[in-house]
Motif scaffolding. Structure first.
Motif, mmCIF file in Angstrom:
data_model
loop_
_atom_site.group_PDB
_atom_site.id
_atom_site.type_symbol
_atom_site.label_atom_id
_atom_site.label_comp_id
_atom_site.label_asym_id
_atom_site.label_seq_id
_atom_site.Cartn_x
_atom_site.Cartn_y
_atom_site.Cartn_z
ATOM 1 N N GLY A 66 0.795 -1.216 0.000
ATOM 2 C CA GLY A 66 0.000 0.000 0.000
ATOM 3 C C GLY A 66 0.831 1.270 0.000
ATOM 4 O O GLY A 66 2.047 1.250 0.190
ATOM 5 N N PHE A 67 0.125 2.372 -0.216
ATOM 6 C CA PHE A 67 0.725 3.707 -0.211
ATOM 7 C C PHE A 67 0.009 4.544 0.840
ATOM 8 O O PHE A 67 -1.208 4.402 1.021
ATOM 9 C CB PHE A 67 0.591 4.370 -1.587
ATOM 10 C CG PHE A 67 1.373 3.672 -2.666
ATOM 11 C CD1 PHE A 67 2.656 4.105 -2.996
ATOM 12 C CD2 PHE A 67 0.846 2.582 -3.343
ATOM 13 C CE1 PHE A 67 3.384 3.447 -3.984
ATOM 14 C CE2 PHE A 67 1.566 1.931 -4.330
ATOM 15 C CZ PHE A 67 2.845 2.371 -4.649
ATOM 16 N N GLY A 68 0.755 5.418 1.517
ATOM 17 C CA GLY A 68 0.114 6.141 2.607
ATOM 18 C C GLY A 68 0.758 7.464 2.942
ATOM 19 O O GLY A 68 1.666 7.953 2.261
ATOM 20 N N ILE A 96 -6.925 10.541 -4.021
ATOM 21 C CA ILE A 96 -5.789 9.690 -4.378
ATOM 22 C C ILE A 96 -5.870 8.306 -3.735
ATOM 23 O O ILE A 96 -4.992 7.483 -3.939
ATOM 24 C CB ILE A 96 -4.457 10.368 -4.021
ATOM 25 C CG1 ILE A 96 -4.298 10.574 -2.510
ATOM 26 C CG2 ILE A 96 -4.330 11.706 -4.762
ATOM 27 C CD1 ILE A 96 -2.916 11.076 -2.103
ATOM 28 N N ALA A 97 -6.924 8.046 -2.953
ATOM 29 C CA ALA A 97 -7.223 6.701 -2.443
ATOM 30 C C ALA A 97 -6.041 6.061 -1.714
ATOM 31 O O ALA A 97 -5.638 4.932 -2.008
ATOM 32 C CB ALA A 97 -7.704 5.788 -3.584
ATOM 33 N N LEU A 98 -5.472 6.784 -0.739
ATOM 34 C CA LEU A 98 -4.428 6.181 0.072
ATOM 35 C C LEU A 98 -4.925 4.877 0.682
ATOM 36 O O LEU A 98 -6.072 4.783 1.109
ATOM 37 C CB LEU A 98 -3.992 7.137 1.184
ATOM 38 C CG LEU A 98 -3.325 8.445 0.763
ATOM 39 C CD1 LEU A 98 -3.014 9.291 1.997
ATOM 40 C CD2 LEU A 98 -2.060 8.198 -0.046
ATOM 41 N N ARG A 136 7.780 -2.608 -0.509
ATOM 42 C CA ARG A 136 6.420 -3.148 -0.586
ATOM 43 C C ARG A 136 5.374 -2.082 -0.233
ATOM 44 O O ARG A 136 4.196 -2.229 -0.538
ATOM 45 C CB ARG A 136 6.271 -4.332 0.365
ATOM 46 C CG ARG A 136 7.104 -5.546 -0.009
ATOM 47 C CD ARG A 136 6.996 -6.640 1.045
ATOM 48 N NE ARG A 136 5.631 -7.094 1.193
ATOM 49 C CZ ARG A 136 5.147 -8.234 0.701
ATOM 50 N NH1 ARG A 136 5.950 -9.037 0.014
ATOM 51 N NH2 ARG A 136 3.904 -8.593 0.891
ATOM 52 N N SER A 137 5.827 -1.043 0.455
ATOM 53 C CA SER A 137 4.944 0.067 0.807
ATOM 54 C C SER A 137 5.736 1.357 0.693
ATOM 55 O O SER A 137 6.954 1.373 0.925
ATOM 56 C CB SER A 137 4.408 -0.099 2.229
ATOM 57 O OG SER A 137 3.663 1.051 2.626
ATOM 58 N N TRP A 138 5.024 2.441 0.357
ATOM 59 C CA TRP A 138 5.685 3.749 0.250
ATOM 60 C C TRP A 138 4.756 4.792 0.860
ATOM 61 O O TRP A 138 3.596 4.911 0.463
ATOM 62 C CB TRP A 138 5.983 4.090 -1.205
ATOM 63 C CG TRP A 138 7.073 5.113 -1.349
ATOM 64 C CD1 TRP A 138 8.390 4.874 -1.580
ATOM 65 C CD2 TRP A 138 6.944 6.540 -1.268
ATOM 66 N NE1 TRP A 138 9.100 6.060 -1.634
ATOM 67 C CE2 TRP A 138 8.222 7.099 -1.445
ATOM 68 C CE3 TRP A 138 5.866 7.399 -1.056
ATOM 69 C CZ2 TRP A 138 8.462 8.477 -1.417
ATOM 70 C CZ3 TRP A 138 6.094 8.765 -1.010
ATOM 71 C CH2 TRP A 138 7.383 9.287 -1.203
ATOM 72 N N GLN A 139 5.295 5.537 1.839
ATOM 73 C CA GLN A 139 4.459 6.465 2.601
ATOM 74 C C GLN A 139 5.145 7.824 2.746
ATOM 75 O O GLN A 139 6.312 7.891 3.119
ATOM 76 C CB GLN A 139 4.162 5.878 3.987
ATOM 77 C CG GLN A 139 3.466 4.521 3.926
ATOM 78 C CD GLN A 139 3.434 3.801 5.258
ATOM 79 O OE1 GLN A 139 3.187 4.410 6.294
ATOM 80 N NE2 GLN A 139 3.678 2.489 5.242
ATOM 81 N N SER A 167 -0.801 5.610 -5.817
ATOM 82 C CA SER A 167 -1.698 5.083 -4.782
ATOM 83 C C SER A 167 -3.090 4.777 -5.302
ATOM 84 O O SER A 167 -3.730 3.827 -4.854
ATOM 85 C CB SER A 167 -1.792 6.076 -3.615
ATOM 86 O OG SER A 167 -2.313 7.332 -4.036
ATOM 87 N N ARG A 168 -3.573 5.557 -6.235
ATOM 88 C CA ARG A 168 -4.931 5.371 -6.744
ATOM 89 C C ARG A 168 -5.052 4.089 -7.571
ATOM 90 O O ARG A 168 -6.093 3.416 -7.541
ATOM 91 C CB ARG A 168 -5.323 6.580 -7.605
ATOM 92 C CG ARG A 168 -6.645 6.458 -8.335
ATOM 93 C CD ARG A 168 -7.816 6.724 -7.445
ATOM 94 N NE ARG A 168 -9.080 6.461 -8.114
ATOM 95 C CZ ARG A 168 -10.212 7.063 -7.803
ATOM 96 N NH1 ARG A 168 -10.245 7.961 -6.845
ATOM 97 N NH2 ARG A 168 -11.325 6.772 -8.434
ATOM 98 N N PHE A 169 -3.997 3.740 -8.285
ATOM 99 C CA PHE A 169 -4.105 2.669 -9.280
ATOM 100 C C PHE A 169 -3.287 1.420 -8.946
ATOM 101 O O PHE A 169 -3.519 0.365 -9.528
ATOM 102 C CB PHE A 169 -3.687 3.211 -10.651
ATOM 103 C CG PHE A 169 -4.473 4.421 -11.063
ATOM 104 C CD1 PHE A 169 -5.812 4.311 -11.415
ATOM 105 C CD2 PHE A 169 -3.897 5.681 -11.061
ATOM 106 C CE1 PHE A 169 -6.551 5.422 -11.774
ATOM 107 C CE2 PHE A 169 -4.632 6.801 -11.417
ATOM 108 C CZ PHE A 169 -5.959 6.685 -11.775
#
Length: 528
Positions: free
Chosen positions: A42-44, A83-85, A375-378, A430-432
């Protein structure tokens, strides 16, 4: 990555030159393969230092901010509403706000105890309502009543944990209480919790700016063990995250400190490190977390002597090499904003609404995802003031809207917010690229400047391709994919209305990437 694709990319970088200037246009080919890399969790972004305020503002402003950050809805023109975090990072309070000025921390960066974090808890609810699937809580400091100096900031102490020796079990119980209260009162389950933030490197967290404490690897392992024991006794399913390193170099070596706060991957994940190994603990997340600060320059070319050792590519390559020794452990990049050494975009001072910061950050994202296999970027702060640390610019009533000091500009009559190209550029990912997506290898996806392209296959079968054109001229590309040759195009650029704008269907065999833009090509699961 195949040599053929890499050679093509080097040709594009040569055409662009160091500054991005180009002569004649030439179509550049990319191939999205079926070779799978990491799974994306996920992105956050975090709620730090802003949502305690915005969460108490009027409902219309709260709704606007929440929609921008969390919404997966679509506007009438087909463009995203937000942007659907997929990850919301909650700054769990240490109680410094209850101390007032005696906290030795700036007012805006103090935090309340959890029961008084009204504004932040409001945004937990807004995130949940809009479908955010993952919640992460992190502590900058133990609560003030458990610290050695009675404060949530360091005061000239050495690089050890600002927690009383007799209070490790109390801190674990305090965290468990917070998690259970959030679930019972707010209906929010925290999937992850990190008890120690940036304990390493040169940080000693000496006030007065913000909450924080150093900690040795042994101390981090100690609190992780106490938390694991407490969670098991209470039946808490939340997973414990270590260790949110302040600098990649502390993860695979030592950096501006000694061995007690370095070599963290080996310390926490190698069973031979008996005093610090946490990999066998119940509730421990098989994730090494770290922050991208200070490692984003220089941007070297493959021909440079130190390309594989230092800089944007080299540090991430070394991180991945060390993580490859513990293949069961993934990597999360959990924090970044612009710092003083990011000289290419003039350091952190002054909020930037343009593509300058957005492109710079997109380049870091590309390398974190494609070299370090994050695996994740915030991002650091979801909203901030006149500094390059927020996705959204928040203005407080009475503030001036100008530069660093606001001279000669209008005074804000009421609290207000404004979006940025950085926010929408994060949305290109994050959206896609949704949780569970698998990154696919792309021939020609690596570059120190010019074109950068990465691809992700979502669990619903859609393919998201994110293309960054860092140069100052348009480029033509041909993209071969396993899914087909047509895609819906979403672009963020300096054009006023192009903020993750839906620009319709495009033929991937001949697609244009405008200068200084970020484009997402979404290929449906029925594409041909």
């Amino acid at each position: 990555m195949k040599l053929k694709g890499f050679t093509k990319l080097l040709l594009s970088a040569t055409l662009l030159g160091a500054s991005g200037q180009a002569a004649a246009q030439k179509e550049i080919s990319f191939v999205v393969t079926n070779q799978e890399r990491q799974t994306i969790d996920g992105f956050g972004a975090s709620d730090a230092w802003s949502m305690w305020q915005i969460g108490t503002w009027n409902d219309s402003l709260q709704t606007r901010v929440a929609d921008w950050l969390f919404s997966s809805e679509t506007l009438a023109d087909g463009s995203p509403k937000g942007i659907a975090l997929s990850i919301w990072r909650f700054n769990a309070g240490a109680g410094s706000a209850t101390q007032g000025d005696a906290a030795q921390i700036n007012r805006d960066t103090r935090t309340e105890y959890f029961e008084k974090q009204t504004g932040q808890r409001r945004f937990l609810q807004l995130a949940k309502e809009r479908g955010v699937p993952t919640f992460l809580a992190f502590y900058n400091s133990p609560p003030v009543h458990l610290t050695q100096n009675g404060l949530a900031t360091n005061t000239g102490r050495d690089g050890t944990f600002n927690l009383r020796e007799d209070a490790y079990d109390d801190f674990a119980a305090y965290i468990a209480d917070m998690l259970q209260t959030a679930e019972e009162e707010d209906g929010v389950h925290f999937d992850y919790v990190c008890p120690v933030n940036e304990p390493d490197g040169h940080w000693n967290w000496i006030g007065p700016k913000q909450e924080g404490t150093p900690a040795t690897n042994r101390e981090v392992a100690h609190i992780a063990r106490e938390m694991s024991r407490e969670f098991q006794q209470r039946g808490i399913a939340t997973r414990i995250l270590v260790n949110e390193s302040s600098d990649f170099r502390c993860m695979f070596a030592t950096h501006q400190t000694d061995w007690q706060r370095g070599y963290e991957i080996q310390a926490f994940w190698n069973p031979d490190s008996a005093d610090t190994y946490v990999g066998d603990l119940p509730n421990i997340a098989p994730v090494m977390a770290g922050h991208s600060y200070w490692t984003n320059t220089p941007v070297l070319r493959p021909s440079d002597r130190n390309y594989k050792r230092v800089g944007l590519y080299g540090y991430r390559r070394r991180l991945k090499e060390e993580l490859d020794k513990v293949p069961s452990v993934g990597f999360w990049m959990t924090e970044l904003c612009i710092m003083s050494n990011d000289e290419e975009i003039h350091g952190g001072g002054g909020f930037d609404f343009s593509m300058e910061e957005a492109l710079y950050v997109a380049r870091v994202m590309h390398y974190d995802l494609t070299v370090a296999n994050a695996r994740s970027w915030q991002w650091w702060r979801a909203a901030g003031g006149n500094y390059k640390d927020g996705l959204i610019r928040m203005y407080l009533k009475g503030e001036r809207t100008g530069g660093r000091r606001g001279q000669g500009r209008a005074m804000v009559k009421d609290n207000m917010v404004r979006d940025s190209k950085l926010m929408w550029t994060l949305g290109n990912f994050s959206r896609f690229v949704r949780p569970g997506a698998v990154r696919l290898e792309v021939d020609g996806s690596m570059s120190s400047d010019g074109l950068m392209l990465s691809a992700y296959r979502n669990t619903d079968g859609t393919l998201a391709i994110v293309a960054i054109n860092y140069g100052t001229t348009d480029q033509l590309v041909s993209i071969d994919t396993p899914k087909g040759k047509t895609a819906t195009l979403y672009r963020t650029s300096d054009v006023e209305r192009e903020s993750l704008k839906n620009l319709g269907t495009v033929n991937l065999k001949r697609a244009s990437l405008p200068a200084r833009s970020v484009t997402t090509f979404l290929v449906s699961n029925r594409a041909k």
